[in-house]
Design an enzyme around this catalytic site. Sequence first.
Site, PDB file in Angstrom:
ATOM      1  N   ARG A  87       1.012  -1.601  -0.202  1.00 61.11           N
ATOM      2  CA  ARG A  87       0.391  -0.057   0.084  1.00 61.11           C
ATOM      3  C   ARG A  87       0.715   1.358  -0.349  1.00 61.11           C
ATOM      4  O   ARG A  87       1.864   1.255   0.981  1.00 61.11           O
ATOM      5  CB  ARG A  87      -0.819  -0.125   0.807  1.00 61.11           C
ATOM      6  CG  ARG A  87      -1.969   1.666   1.627  1.00 61.11           C
ATOM      7  CD  ARG A  87      -2.501   1.154   1.516  1.00 61.11           C
ATOM      8  NE  ARG A  87      -4.073   1.790   1.808  1.00 61.11           N
ATOM      9  CZ  ARG A  87      -4.592   2.843   2.398  1.00 61.11           C
ATOM     10  NH1 ARG A  87      -5.296   1.811   3.063  1.00 61.11           N
ATOM     11  NH2 ARG A  87      -5.874   3.764   1.749  1.00 61.11           N
ATOM     12  N   ARG A  98      -6.563  -0.853  -4.230  1.00 59.13           N
ATOM     13  CA  ARG A  98      -5.660  -0.959  -3.187  1.00 59.13           C
ATOM     14  C   ARG A  98      -5.001  -2.364  -2.751  1.00 59.13           C
ATOM     15  O   ARG A  98      -6.030  -3.161  -2.889  1.00 59.13           O
ATOM     16  CB  ARG A  98      -5.593  -0.184  -1.550  1.00 59.13           C
ATOM     17  CG  ARG A  98      -7.210  -0.727  -1.562  1.00 59.13           C
ATOM     18  CD  ARG A  98      -7.735  -0.385  -0.543  1.00 59.13           C
ATOM     19  NE  ARG A  98      -7.882   1.129  -1.264  1.00 59.13           N
ATOM     20  CZ  ARG A  98      -8.003   2.134  -0.374  1.00 59.13           C
ATOM     21  NH1 ARG A  98      -8.538   2.764   0.314  1.00 59.13           N
ATOM     22  NH2 ARG A  98      -8.092   3.143  -1.304  1.00 59.13           N
ATOM     23  N   ASP A 101      -5.809  -3.314   2.184  1.00 58.48           N
ATOM     24  CA  ASP A 101      -6.792  -1.510   3.608  1.00 58.48           C
ATOM     25  C   ASP A 101      -7.443  -2.189   4.916  1.00 58.48           C
ATOM     26  O   ASP A 101      -7.331  -3.630   4.497  1.00 58.48           O
ATOM     27  CB  ASP A 101      -7.631  -1.210   2.363  1.00 58.48           C
ATOM     28  CG  ASP A 101      -8.686   0.016   3.278  1.00 58.48           C
ATOM     29  OD1 ASP A 101      -7.365   0.303   4.237  1.00 58.48           O
ATOM     30  OD2 ASP A 101      -9.696   0.353   2.921  1.00 58.48           O
ATOM     31  N   ASP A 103      -8.869  -1.218   8.319  1.00 52.82           N
ATOM     32  CA  ASP A 103      -9.876  -0.158   9.586  1.00 52.82           C
ATOM     33  C   ASP A 103      -9.844  -1.034  10.498  1.00 52.82           C
ATOM     34  O   ASP A 103     -10.242  -1.614  10.979  1.00 52.82           O
ATOM     35  CB  ASP A 103     -10.969  -0.042   7.981  1.00 52.82           C
ATOM     36  CG  ASP A 103     -10.588   1.071   6.925  1.00 52.82           C
ATOM     37  OD1 ASP A 103     -10.121   1.374   6.631  1.00 52.82           O
ATOM     38  OD2 ASP A 103     -11.189   1.084   6.194  1.00 52.82           O
TER      39      ASP A 103
END
Length: 178
Positions: A87, A98, A101, A103
Amino acid sequence: MIRVVLGLGSNAPYGGLEPVELLSGACRELKKILAAPVFSSLYETKAMYYENQQNFYNMAVTGFVDDSASPFELLDEIHRIEEQFGRNRSKEIRFGPRSLDIDIEEFGSLVLNVPDLILPHPRMNERAFVLIPVLEILKKSADCNKKEAIYSSLKKLPEQGVVQCSKTVQEKFLSLTC
């Protein structure tokens, strides 16, 4: 210990690795920083927001960090893992393709709103690709009120094209993660 919930996604290869392999690698790294991690199945999901891209593979993870850990320390570790698997935030399109990811969806019951981090994640309840795998892992580890809140949020959403991956993909993911 503080319970955290993470959402993971990938839709672009990196370093000869496909998204399922990148997610497996990320999970191996998360095992090093989370106590008692629980991983959801993989889900294939249509892209949201920026739709001109490949479908994503998404999943959720829950686990625990030490009571003395800060969400910013966890965020730093997550950014390290994302960078390890290709990334580069400075070169990507917002909500675009991407390699990885991750989160932070929840960090215990902490509510936080600062420039680099908002908790709980501000878009969690609009994303079936987060709610469905989170609901799956919470079946094993959470209270009924939490599950009801997630069911309620999920019922309000339109169809978003979230489909649990085939048994073959799940088995490949598990063989690479263990």
